[in-house]
Motif scaffolding. Structure first.
Motif: not given
Lengths: 226, 460
Positions: B386-395, B434-453
């Motif tokens: 995305d504009e300033r994030s990268i996310s990896v999701s799996n079902t 250390r990079l001053g970024g963020s890790v956001i975890v979300s999960s719904s209906s069997g899909t897990a997503t980790f987004a690096l901001g």
């Protein structure tokens, strides 16, 4: 396939060399950078494997020397370090592949074969995977000995895939292989060629398939025999 | 009360007020004595003048007041006394008996503690000064001198009420000088916070330096230049602490890195030896175990690197290029595991963000690896930029709310039996922190997503 193997750890060197020999490779084992460079000057090899840490210098220096001498030899680096920087440095110095210790001998064999297919000294060598073969000279593909007719673009796609077996080939790379600089092309055109090759592989019963990595490109993989 | 400025302002005010009070006390004392002295001098001048004016008329001594007559009746009284101190002539109040016997009674009455001993002898020629109560009980200053032929000339006036008079004097004095007194105080109030700010500027600089420090920059020290002498002890103590921390941290870090590195070669030898004697079909069983060890070593090194790799804060990276490179590299293994992987880009161009490319690559590899191990075969892993994030999701896996924090801890595992090292997510977390970024975890209906901001890159 003759391979030069520079590894200073005696156990790793001897055991790996014996496994490679068992797998049909001809292996020359050396234990230092100087010996490696010396061997490269006096013999002709299909590939070289350098450990990064050698007693008289780094495998990277040997690699740089190989590239300076304009030897078109595929080189695989072995390392016990494996940090991101080491990998980047290795690849930037001109390594064709990179393996981190402890590596699997099967992985090393697969990588060496892939290197040979991709950058092998004998470009004209017939490429063969499972029941499928492609002759770069006659540009003919055959499955189980049966000739499968291909268009010019399709034959380029097949050669590219077989040389990069098991590795991602991006759409851009395919387009660059198929079209010359001044030819206009669309992503869709590349997709059409891949689609046709896929149908021909399936139709002829080839134990090869082209899988899509959406957003990136394709990978040709050998179907696992059940 | 913790503000240095406030403390200084209060302290300065107290000191200022205290010194002002002392000054006033001294002024009051001075004024009391001064007033008395003015009265005495004035009377002395008058009696000296009158002593010149004594004449003998018809054999009797007579005093002419002349121009001083107009003083009579206002406050001043005059008298001419004979040799024995008896009154011959008087103006205003009746004269005061100054015969030695009488004077002796008053010798201790001096309210100002001045000795009147030396005036006790009327024959000495010196003026005699007394303070005596009049008929109405008011204190009067009485000055007597010996004039010609042993006669005494005397003048008296009411002792000025010192308190009222002094208050008056001080009021007058203060009225004129109130600005001169309050202005410095006012200036001090304004100047103190400014002086404090200026004085503490080096301290703020040192604080900023301290704030920018992290594990990877423990070799830096706070600069002692321009730090006020009084604060240098603190800065030196802090630097000493840093030196000790640096040593401890380096030993710890080197241990992890060295241990992982030193283990690699013997394990590589072991693996090579075993694989050389084991026939190919049996190798796959051993490979699982060797791969697990290799992975753990790689993760320990990655963790050591995530902890200690110096960060170039100005570094930028292109998320699109990085994602393509990582997926290109990892796709064969992902497909071989029976899963699909796809890259989804926001646009055609590069996605520039702030961050160290090497560290972000480690983080992304760990997320993809994590997604492979926690998804079912045949499922698809999506890497979305995305504009300033990268996310990896799996079902194929839900992440319960209660583990979302714990899962970033070192060696945390969802299931002790799974093959992961339990380090992957903590590596990701360490890197993003250390990079001053963020890790956001979300999960719904069997899909897990980790987004690096990330923070937007300057080139974006």
């Amino acid at each position: 396939m003759r391979v030069l193997f520079a590894e200073d750890d005696e156990a790793v060197g001897r055991a790996t060399a014996s496994s490679l020999t068992a797998a049909g490779f001809v292996v020359d084992l050396v234990e230092s950078r100087d010996d490696a460079l010396h061997a490269l000057k006096s013999h002709s090899y299909d590939a070289a494997v350098f450990d990064i840490l050698l007693p008289d210098g780094s495998g990277l220096e040997a690699l740089a020397e190989v590239r300076r001498s304009r030897l078109d030899l595929p080189v695989l680096l072995l390392t016990a370090l494996g940090s991101v920087d080491d990998r980047v440095t290795g690849l930037n110095t001109g390594a064709d592949d990179y393996l981190v210790k402890p590596f699997s001998i099967d992985e090393l064999i697969a990588r060496l074969r892939a290197l040979q297919r991709r950058l092998g000294t004998s470009v004209a060598m017939v490429l063969a995977v499972e029941n499928t073969s492609f002759d770069p000279t006659s540009r003919m593909m055959s499955v189980d000995g049966e000739h499968v007719p291909l268009s010019r673009a399709e034959s380029i796609v097949v050669e590219r895939f077989m040389r990069c077996l098991g590795r991602v080939v991006t759409k851009e790379q395919l387009a660059e292989s198929v079209y010359s600089f001044n030819e206009e092309y669309t992503d869709n055109a590349v997709e059409v060629h891949v689609h046709r090759v896929r149908r021909k592989l399936e139709g002829s019963g080839a134990k090869l398939s082209i899988r899509t990595v959406r957003g990136l490109g394709y990978i040709m993989v050998a179907d696992k025999t059940p | 009360m913790n503000s240095l400025s406030l403390r200084l302002v209060i302290a300065t005010t107290i000191v200022f007020m205290a010194s002002l009070s002392c000054t006033f006390a001294v002024l009051v004392q001075e004024a009391k004595y001064g007033l008395f002295r003015v009265q005495r001098n004035s009377l002395t001048v008058q009696v000296d003048t009158l002593a010149e004016r004594i004449r003998i008329v018809d054999g009797r001594p007579t005093l002419e007041l002349g121009d001083l007559a107009e003083e009579v009746g206002k406050t001043v009284s005059y008298a001419l006394l004979d040799r024995q101190g008896r009154v011959i002539q008087s103006w205003g109040l009746k004269g005061v008996d100054v015969s030695p016997a009488v004077i002796e009674r008053y010798d201790t009455d001096d309210p100002f503690g001045f000795s009147i001993e030396r005036w006790l002898d009327p024959n000495s020629g010196d003026p005699v000064m007394l303070i005596l109560p009049d008929a109405g009980g008011r204190q009067r200053v009485v000055v007597t001198v010996v004039a010609r032929e042993g006669l005494f000339v005397q003048a008296s006036m009411p002792l000025l009420d010192s308190n009222i008079a002094i208050a008056d004097v001080l009021y007058t004095f203060t009225e004129g000088t109130v600005l001169a007194i309050l202005l410095p105080l006012l200036l001090a109030m304004i100047a103190i916070p400014i002086i404090v700010r200026l004085t503490l500027k080096p301290i703020r600089r040192v604080s900023r330096q301290a704030q920018e420090m992290e594990a990877a920059t423990l070799d830096r020290r706070l600069s002692i230049n321009r730090v006020p002498t009084e604060m240098r002890g603190l800065v030196r103590a802090f630097n000493d602490l840093l030196a000790r921390l640096d040593t401890a941290w380096r030993l710890q870090r080197e241990f992890t890195a060295n241990a992982a590195h030193e283990l690699r070669t013997p394990i590589a030898a072991l693996r090579a030896e075993v694989e050389a004697i084991v026939p190919a079909p049996a190798r796959s069983v051993l490979a699982v175990h060797f791969d697990k060890v290799a992975r753990l070593l790689a993760q320990l090194l990655a963790l050591a690197e995530a902890d200690s790799r110096p960060i170039d804060t100005a570094a930028h990276l292109d998320l699109t290029a990085l994602a393509k490179a990582v997926v290109t590299d990892m796709a064969p293994a992902v497909l071989a595991s029976g899963r699909d992987i796809a890259v989804e880009l926001a646009g055609d161009g590069p996605t520039l963000v702030r961050g160290d490319p090497g560290l972000v690559e480690i983080a992304l590899r760990n997320l993809v690896d994590n997604a492979v191990r926690h998804s079912r075969p045949q499922s698809a892993i999506r890497v979305v930029i995305d504009e300033r994030s990268i996310s990896v999701s799996n079902t194929g896996s839900d992440i319960p709310e209660e583990v979302r924090e714990a899962m970033f801890e070192r060696f945390w595992k969802k299931d002790r039996r799974t093959g992961g090292s339990g380090l992957g997510l903590s590596i990701v977390d360490t890197i993003m922190t250390r990079l001053g970024g963020s890790v956001i975890v979300s999960s719904s209906s069997g899909t897990a997503t980790f987004a690096l901001g990330f923070q937007l890159g300057s080139g974006a």
